[in-house]
Design a protein around this motif. Sequence first.
Motif, PDB file in Angstrom:
ATOM      1  N   GLU A  82     -20.047  69.172 -69.820  1.00 33.89           N
ATOM      2  CA  GLU A  82     -19.687  69.492 -71.206  1.00 33.89           C
ATOM      3  C   GLU A  82     -20.936  69.701 -72.054  1.00 33.89           C
ATOM      4  O   GLU A  82     -21.031  70.683 -72.802  1.00 33.89           O
ATOM      5  N   TRP A  83     -21.917  68.795 -71.943  1.00 31.89           N
ATOM      6  CA  TRP A  83     -23.123  68.893 -72.757  1.00 31.89           C
ATOM      7  C   TRP A  83     -23.888  70.181 -72.455  1.00 31.89           C
ATOM      8  O   TRP A  83     -24.343  70.873 -73.365  1.00 31.89           O
ATOM      9  N   ALA A  84     -24.024  70.509 -71.169  1.00 33.49           N
ATOM     10  CA  ALA A  84     -24.759  71.719 -70.788  1.00 33.49           C
ATOM     11  C   ALA A  84     -24.036  72.966 -71.288  1.00 33.49           C
ATOM     12  O   ALA A  84     -24.684  73.940 -71.707  1.00 33.49           O
ATOM     13  N   TRP A  85     -22.704  72.961 -71.263  1.00 33.35           N
ATOM     14  CA  TRP A  85     -21.940  74.118 -71.738  1.00 33.35           C
ATOM     15  C   TRP A  85     -22.083  74.260 -73.251  1.00 33.35           C
ATOM     16  O   TRP A  85     -22.126  75.366 -73.793  1.00 33.35           O
ATOM     17  N   GLN A  86     -22.177  73.130 -73.941  1.00 38.24           N
ATOM     18  CA  GLN A  86     -22.349  73.162 -75.390  1.00 38.24           C
ATOM     19  C   GLN A  86     -23.770  73.537 -75.790  1.00 38.24           C
ATOM     20  O   GLN A  86     -23.982  74.141 -76.841  1.00 38.24           O
ATOM     21  N   PRO A 146     -26.496  75.281 -73.792  1.00 44.42           N
ATOM     22  CA  PRO A 146     -27.138  75.951 -72.654  1.00 44.42           C
ATOM     23  C   PRO A 146     -28.633  76.196 -72.865  1.00 44.42           C
ATOM     24  O   PRO A 146     -29.413  76.179 -71.922  1.00 44.42           O
ATOM     25  N   GLN A 147     -29.035  76.395 -74.125  1.00 37.10           N
ATOM     26  CA  GLN A 147     -30.443  76.657 -74.400  1.00 37.10           C
ATOM     27  C   GLN A 147     -31.312  75.421 -74.182  1.00 37.10           C
ATOM     28  O   GLN A 147     -32.535  75.534 -74.001  1.00 37.10           O
ATOM     29  N   ALA A 171     -31.889  77.694 -67.770  1.00 33.10           N
ATOM     30  CA  ALA A 171     -32.988  78.412 -68.406  1.00 33.10           C
ATOM     31  C   ALA A 171     -32.918  79.916 -68.132  1.00 33.10           C
ATOM     32  O   ALA A 171     -33.472  80.717 -68.898  1.00 33.10           O
ATOM     33  N   HIS A 172     -32.244  80.291 -67.051  1.00 35.84           N
ATOM     34  CA  HIS A 172     -32.151  81.714 -66.699  1.00 35.84           C
ATOM     35  C   HIS A 172     -31.064  82.439 -67.487  1.00 35.84           C
ATOM     36  O   HIS A 172     -30.963  83.670 -67.421  1.00 35.84           O
ATOM     37  N   VAL A 173     -30.246  81.701 -68.238  1.00 40.66           N
ATOM     38  CA  VAL A 173     -29.165  82.309 -69.013  1.00 40.66           C
ATOM     39  C   VAL A 173     -29.707  82.707 -70.388  1.00 40.66           C
ATOM     40  O   VAL A 173     -30.230  81.873 -71.128  1.00 40.66           O
ATOM     41  N   GLY A 174     -29.582  83.954 -70.718  1.00 42.18           N
ATOM     42  CA  GLY A 174     -30.105  84.424 -71.996  1.00 42.18           C
ATOM     43  C   GLY A 174     -29.310  83.902 -73.177  1.00 42.18           C
ATOM     44  O   GLY A 174     -28.159  83.469 -73.037  1.00 42.18           O
ATOM     45  N   PRO A 175     -29.878  83.921 -74.360  1.00 40.21           N
ATOM     46  CA  PRO A 175     -29.176  83.460 -75.561  1.00 40.21           C
ATOM     47  C   PRO A 175     -28.040  84.408 -75.934  1.00 40.21           C
ATOM     48  O   PRO A 175     -27.908  85.497 -75.368  1.00 40.21           O
ATOM     49  N   PHE A 210     -16.576  83.615 -77.768  1.00 38.61           N
ATOM     50  CA  PHE A 210     -15.749  83.415 -76.576  1.00 38.61           C
ATOM     51  C   PHE A 210     -16.407  84.054 -75.359  1.00 38.61           C
ATOM     52  O   PHE A 210     -16.513  83.441 -74.294  1.00 38.61           O
ATOM     53  N   ALA A 211     -16.875  85.286 -75.516  1.00 41.75           N
ATOM     54  CA  ALA A 211     -17.526  85.990 -74.410  1.00 41.75           C
ATOM     55  C   ALA A 211     -18.820  85.292 -74.003  1.00 41.75           C
ATOM     56  O   ALA A 211     -19.139  85.202 -72.805  1.00 41.75           O
ATOM     57  N   PHE A 212     -19.561  84.778 -74.971  1.00 40.20           N
ATOM     58  CA  PHE A 212     -20.811  84.077 -74.657  1.00 40.20           C
ATOM     59  C   PHE A 212     -20.530  82.813 -73.862  1.00 40.20           C
ATOM     60  O   PHE A 212     -21.224  82.521 -72.873  1.00 40.20           O
ATOM     61  N   HIS A 213     -19.529  82.058 -74.250  1.00 41.10           N
ATOM     62  CA  HIS A 213     -19.215  80.819 -73.538  1.00 41.10           C
ATOM     63  C   HIS A 213     -18.717  81.102 -72.116  1.00 41.10           C
ATOM     64  O   HIS A 213     -18.985  80.317 -71.200  1.00 41.10           O
ATOM     65  N   LEU A 214     -18.017  82.194 -71.924  1.00 38.32           N
ATOM     66  CA  LEU A 214     -17.606  82.565 -70.574  1.00 38.32           C
ATOM     67  C   LEU A 214     -18.814  82.980 -69.737  1.00 38.32           C
ATOM     68  O   LEU A 214     -18.875  82.681 -68.536  1.00 38.32           O
TER      69      LEU A 214
END
Length: 243
Positions: free
Chosen positions: A82-86, A88-89, A95-99, A107-111
């Motif tokens: 949950e914490w990492a999904w909330q 991600p930055q 770290a490989h997931v862009g902002p 909604f699309a960003f969280h998916l």
Amino acid sequence: MGPAGGEARPGRFFGVYLLYCLNPRHRGRVYVGFTINPARRVQQHNAGRKKGGAWRTSGRGPWEMVLIVHGFPSAVAALRFEWAWQHPQASRRLAHVGPRLRGEASFAFHLRVLAHMLRAPPWARLPLTLRWLRADFRQDLCPPPPPHVPLAFGPLPPRAPAPRRRASPLVDTEKERDHDTEAFCTLCARVLQDEEGPLCCPHAGCSLRAHVICLAEEFLQEEPGQLLPLEGQCPGAWPGGGL
């Protein structure tokens, strides 16, 4: 992919969900949370902070729980997810997931974040299930979930009661057991006790029966740094068999 229905397995439930706001004034907002009771939790969110809802969702409803990831082995594992999904930055594993991109819906960003989380350690090795509670919100994740993560739809099935442990048999009864009926692990040759739940190859032509630990060690020979195998070739007599 696994089936959506069926009776839930015994044991405690730990899930991480995604809420979607249906209020025209706040439509499109999302919220990520942890729960052990999805139906009760969404009612709390819609009832407001005084009824147990979160301050970020209070007064902005109605909220709809559209997606939940479940199958976590403990509350701690789910809370870390949950914490990492909330955040991600702030997670070194993401770290490989862009902002969030300009113009990208929340909604699309969280998916997008979720898609990468399901492919990143340690979550990629957990027996998780991705469940769309609202099929009309479903979108294909990119990258797709690992092969061992089933995709389910609809509300959670009823939870099965935890099995009751049988009383230990009397010593005399234990001594009278017919040793000719005992089964042995194909890998370590030790006796398979009834309560250990041996694993069997799904192919009818294979006679493999093994301890869970023995089979895990067999599958992890090529991945010595891991604790949980995702797949492997059956070491029994069945040619080309897999589990």
